[in-house]
Design an enzyme around this catalytic site. Sequence first.
Site, PDB file in Angstrom:
ATOM      1  N   MET A   1       0.835  -1.200   0.000  1.00  0.00           N
ATOM      2  CA  MET A   1       0.000   0.000   0.000  1.00  0.00           C
ATOM      3  C   MET A   1       0.862   1.239   0.000  1.00  0.00           C
ATOM      4  SD  MET A   1      -1.136  -0.967   3.731  1.00  0.00           S
ATOM      5  CE  MET A   1      -0.428  -2.572   3.303  1.00  0.00           C
ATOM      6  N   PRO A   2       1.680   1.413  -1.011  1.00  0.00           N
ATOM      7  CA  PRO A   2       2.576   2.588  -1.034  1.00  0.00           C
ATOM      8  C   PRO A   2       1.801   3.883  -1.276  1.00  0.00           C
ATOM      9  CG  PRO A   2       3.290   0.881  -2.580  1.00  0.00           C
ATOM     10  CD  PRO A   2       1.895   0.544  -2.167  1.00  0.00           C
ATOM     11  N   TYR A   3       2.448   4.951  -0.831  1.00  0.00           N
ATOM     12  CA  TYR A   3       1.972   6.301  -1.089  1.00  0.00           C
ATOM     13  C   TYR A   3       3.122   7.040  -1.769  1.00  0.00           C
ATOM     14  CZ  TYR A   3       1.018  11.250  -0.204  1.00  0.00           C
ATOM     15  OH  TYR A   3       0.826  12.608  -0.356  1.00  0.00           O
TER      16      TYR A   3
ATOM     17  N   PHE B   1      -1.230   4.597  -3.980  1.00  0.00           N
ATOM     18  CA  PHE B   1      -1.686   5.976  -4.220  1.00  0.00           C
ATOM     19  C   PHE B   1      -0.540   6.749  -4.861  1.00  0.00           C
ATOM     20  CE2 PHE B   1      -4.896   6.794  -0.476  1.00  0.00           C
ATOM     21  CZ  PHE B   1      -5.652   5.735  -0.894  1.00  0.00           C
TER      22      PHE B   1
END
Lengths: 67, 67, 67, 67, 67, 67
Positions: free
Chosen positions: F1-3, F41
Site C-alpha cells: 500500500m505505497p503512497y 496511491f
Amino acid sequence: MPYVNIRITREGATREQKEKLIAGVTRLLQDVLGKNPQTTFVIIDEVDTDNWGIAGETVTARRQQGR
Amino acid sequence: MPYVNIRITREGATREQKEKLIAGVTRLLQDVLGKNPQTTFVIIDEVDTDNWGIAGETVTARRQQGR
Amino acid sequence: MPYVNIRITREGATREQKEKLIAGVTRLLQDVLGKNPQTTFVIIDEVDTDNWGIAGETVTARRQQGR
Amino acid sequence: MPYVNIRITREGATREQKEKLIAGVTRLLQDVLGKNPQTTFVIIDEVDTDNWGIAGETVTARRQQGR
Amino acid sequence: MPYVNIRITREGATREQKEKLIAGVTRLLQDVLGKNPQTTFVIIDEVDTDNWGIAGETVTARRQQGR
Amino acid sequence: MPYVNIRITREGATREQKEKLIAGVTRLLQDVLGKNPQTTFVIIDEVDTDNWGIAGETVTARRQQGR
C-alpha cells in the site's frame, strides 16, 4: 503559523546544528513575513543515505565514489 | 481515498494509542465526507524531540525547562 | 504540538465539512494522546482528480467509469 | 527538478530494491516530462507497520490476520 | 542536497517575499550544515485559510474574530 | 500500500502525461517490491514557479534567464 519541514541526509547533524536551523528558520519567517514565532513549527527529517536518491542513484553510492 | 499524515513527537505513544488514532481519523473521514474506509490511509510519523522546533527552540529544550 | 495533513480529492468539500474535520482531528489527538489543542495544526490539501492516482489510473478516469 | 517521496511499510526492502526504485522513478520523469535527472530527488520513507493504517486498522494487525 | 517545504496561509505573500525566504533558507543550510546551494530545494505551499486549522478551528474563523 | 507524492513545477503537464506518471510509478512498485496496485496511491502536486526555489533563487527567475 507556518509549518516548515527540512529534510536532510542522516550524516551526523548535531543537536546544536539543529537548534541553529530551527532558530534561523523561525527568525526568517518573522523577518520576511511577520509570522509569530510562538506558532511556527519546524520539523527536521534525517533520511538514510540509502533512501535518498539524486540523479538516479543513492547518496550512499555517490559518497562511495567520493562525491 | 484520503491520505492522512499525523506527525507527533516521539514520546512513548503506544500501539493501542496509534490504533485509536487510525480508527478515529478513518471514522471521522467517513462520517464527515462519506469517504470509504477501505481506501483511507493514515500514517503516523514520530519525530525525535531534538528534531521538532516550536517558537524557535527544540522540544527537547522546552521539556528540560518543564514545558 | 501535532501536525496533521489531510489530503483528499477536490470534489466539493464545504467550509462546514472542513471545520468538522479540523475540530474532530484536534479533539481526537487530545482524547487519545493528551495533546494541547492550542498547538495542534491541521492542514487540508484538496487535490485535483487528474492528479490523484489509485490502482494505476487517475480518479478522473475512475469517476468517468462510475467508480 | 522534481521531488518524489515514496512511502512504504518497513518490511525489508533491500538496498538493491531501493536503487531500482530511485533509478526507475528518475527515468520515468525524464521519459514522460523531460525532467533533468541531475536535479531529480527521490526520498524513500520506510514506516513501521504499527504506524501505517488502512481501512481503520494498522498494517501490523492486518499482517497478523494473514492479510 | 536538502529539501525544505514551507507551508504558510495564503494571505498575500509577494514574489519578493518568497524570493527572500528561498534565499534565506538556502543560505542558512549552507552556513549551519555546509549544504551545497546548487542542490537545495525550497518549496513554498500557500494554503487557503479555510483549509488550515489551529486550536480546532479554521484560520478563516480566527481572522473573522480579529485574531 | 505505497503512497507516492510527485512534486513538479506547474509548467503545463497534460492529463496524458499525468496518467503515464501514475501508471508508471504504480507498475514500478509492483515490479520492484511486489506492491499491490489496488492500494497504491500516487499524488502529483504542481507548484508555481514563484514558489519553487533551487540554488537560492526561484524557478521563475531561472526561466527568465533562459535556464
